[in-house]
Write an enzyme that holds these catalytic residues in place. Structure first.
Site, short mmCIF file in Angstrom:
data_model
loop_
_atom_site.label_atom_id
_atom_site.label_comp_id
_atom_site.label_asym_id
_atom_site.label_seq_id
_atom_site.Cartn_x
_atom_site.Cartn_y
_atom_site.Cartn_z
N TYR A 160 4.42 12.13 -23.88
CA TYR A 160 3.82 12.33 -22.55
C TYR A 160 2.90 11.18 -22.15
O TYR A 160 2.00 11.35 -21.33
CB TYR A 160 3.10 13.69 -22.45
CG TYR A 160 4.06 14.83 -22.64
CD1 TYR A 160 4.87 15.25 -21.59
CD2 TYR A 160 4.20 15.46 -23.88
CE1 TYR A 160 5.78 16.28 -21.76
CE2 TYR A 160 5.11 16.48 -24.06
CZ TYR A 160 5.90 16.89 -23.00
OH TYR A 160 6.81 17.90 -23.17
N HIS A 168 0.85 -1.20 0.00
CA HIS A 168 0.00 0.00 0.00
C HIS A 168 0.88 1.24 0.00
O HIS A 168 1.78 1.38 0.81
CB HIS A 168 -0.91 -0.01 1.23
CG HIS A 168 -1.73 1.22 1.38
ND1 HIS A 168 -1.90 1.85 2.58
CD2 HIS A 168 -2.42 1.95 0.47
CE1 HIS A 168 -2.67 2.91 2.41
NE2 HIS A 168 -2.99 3.00 1.13
N ASP A 206 -4.78 3.98 -4.60
CA ASP A 206 -4.82 4.41 -3.20
C ASP A 206 -5.97 5.41 -2.99
O ASP A 206 -6.10 6.37 -3.74
CB ASP A 206 -3.49 5.07 -2.83
CG ASP A 206 -3.27 5.18 -1.34
OD1 ASP A 206 -4.27 5.19 -0.58
OD2 ASP A 206 -2.10 5.27 -0.93
N ASP A 252 6.30 5.78 -21.37
CA ASP A 252 6.31 5.67 -22.82
C ASP A 252 7.68 5.19 -23.31
O ASP A 252 8.62 5.01 -22.52
CB ASP A 252 5.88 6.98 -23.48
CG ASP A 252 6.82 8.16 -23.25
OD1 ASP A 252 8.04 7.95 -23.03
OD2 ASP A 252 6.34 9.30 -23.29
N TYR A 277 10.29 12.88 -12.96
CA TYR A 277 11.46 11.99 -12.96
C TYR A 277 11.91 11.68 -11.53
O TYR A 277 12.24 10.54 -11.21
CB TYR A 277 12.63 12.62 -13.72
CG TYR A 277 12.50 12.66 -15.22
CD1 TYR A 277 11.65 11.81 -15.91
CD2 TYR A 277 13.25 13.56 -15.96
CE1 TYR A 277 11.55 11.85 -17.30
CE2 TYR A 277 13.17 13.61 -17.35
CZ TYR A 277 12.32 12.76 -18.01
OH TYR A 277 12.22 12.80 -19.37
N ASN A 331 3.08 8.93 -19.99
CA ASN A 331 3.66 8.46 -18.73
C ASN A 331 2.68 8.72 -17.59
O ASN A 331 2.10 9.80 -17.51
CB ASN A 331 4.95 9.23 -18.42
CG ASN A 331 5.94 9.19 -19.57
OD1 ASN A 331 6.40 8.13 -19.95
ND2 ASN A 331 6.26 10.36 -20.12
N MET A 378 2.86 13.42 -16.43
CA MET A 378 3.90 14.43 -16.66
C MET A 378 3.32 15.60 -17.44
O MET A 378 2.63 15.41 -18.44
CB MET A 378 5.05 13.81 -17.47
CG MET A 378 6.21 14.75 -17.71
SD MET A 378 7.46 14.08 -18.85
CE MET A 378 8.15 12.77 -17.85
#
Length: 143
Positions: free
Chosen positions: A131, A22, A64, A30, A113, A133, A74
């Site tokens: 993008y 958890h 969560d 990507d 990052y 990601n 991003m």
């Protein structure tokens, strides 16, 4: 063989999803993302779009519900308010697949990052859309 497990989830990736606790993060990245350089365990799903991977992961892993931003993308460099098409699809998938849908948060590229460096694992997809990601925070399955 197992039932109801999306076939694009490899045995190693299924192990990772099960081993995560958890609050652990997993990055779906990507094809351009510097996944190996991040230091986390890296799974490769070359040729598979990130949207397909997100759909499969959300089929087996809860987000969560104890944090305001369980999914984060991003930001576009020099245009943080832009919403790339792939990000719109991510939002649609979270709305449709997550136990409790959430609005995607966003992070500046280098902040993304930095958070990715602390992730439990990274899945390098074959996503070619820029993008593509997303970071997911694992939730709990209630009794």
């Amino acid at each position: 063989m197992l039932r109801n497990v999306p076939p694009i989830l490899s045995p190693d990736l299924l192990w990772t999803l099960r081993a995560m606790g958890h609050g652990d993060d997993i990055v779906l990245a990507d094809a351009n993302f510097p996944a190996e350089a991040m230091g986390a365990r890296c799974h490769r799903l070359d040729g598979i779009p990130a949207t397909d991977v997100l759909d499969a992961v959300l089929a087996v892993m809860p987000l969560d519900t104890f944090v305001p931003d369980p999914a984060c993308v991003m930001q576009v460099v020099d245009d943080p308010d832009a919403v790339p098409e792939v990000v719109g699809t991510f939002q649609d998938l979270v709305n449709r697949r997550a136990d409790r849908p959430a609005t995607l948060a966003s992070l500046e590229r280098f902040a993304f990052y930095e958070r990715a460096r602390g992730a439990f694992a990274i899945v390098q997809t074959g996503e070619t859309r820029l993008y593509g990601n997303i970071i997911l925070k694992k939730g709990v399955i209630a009794p």
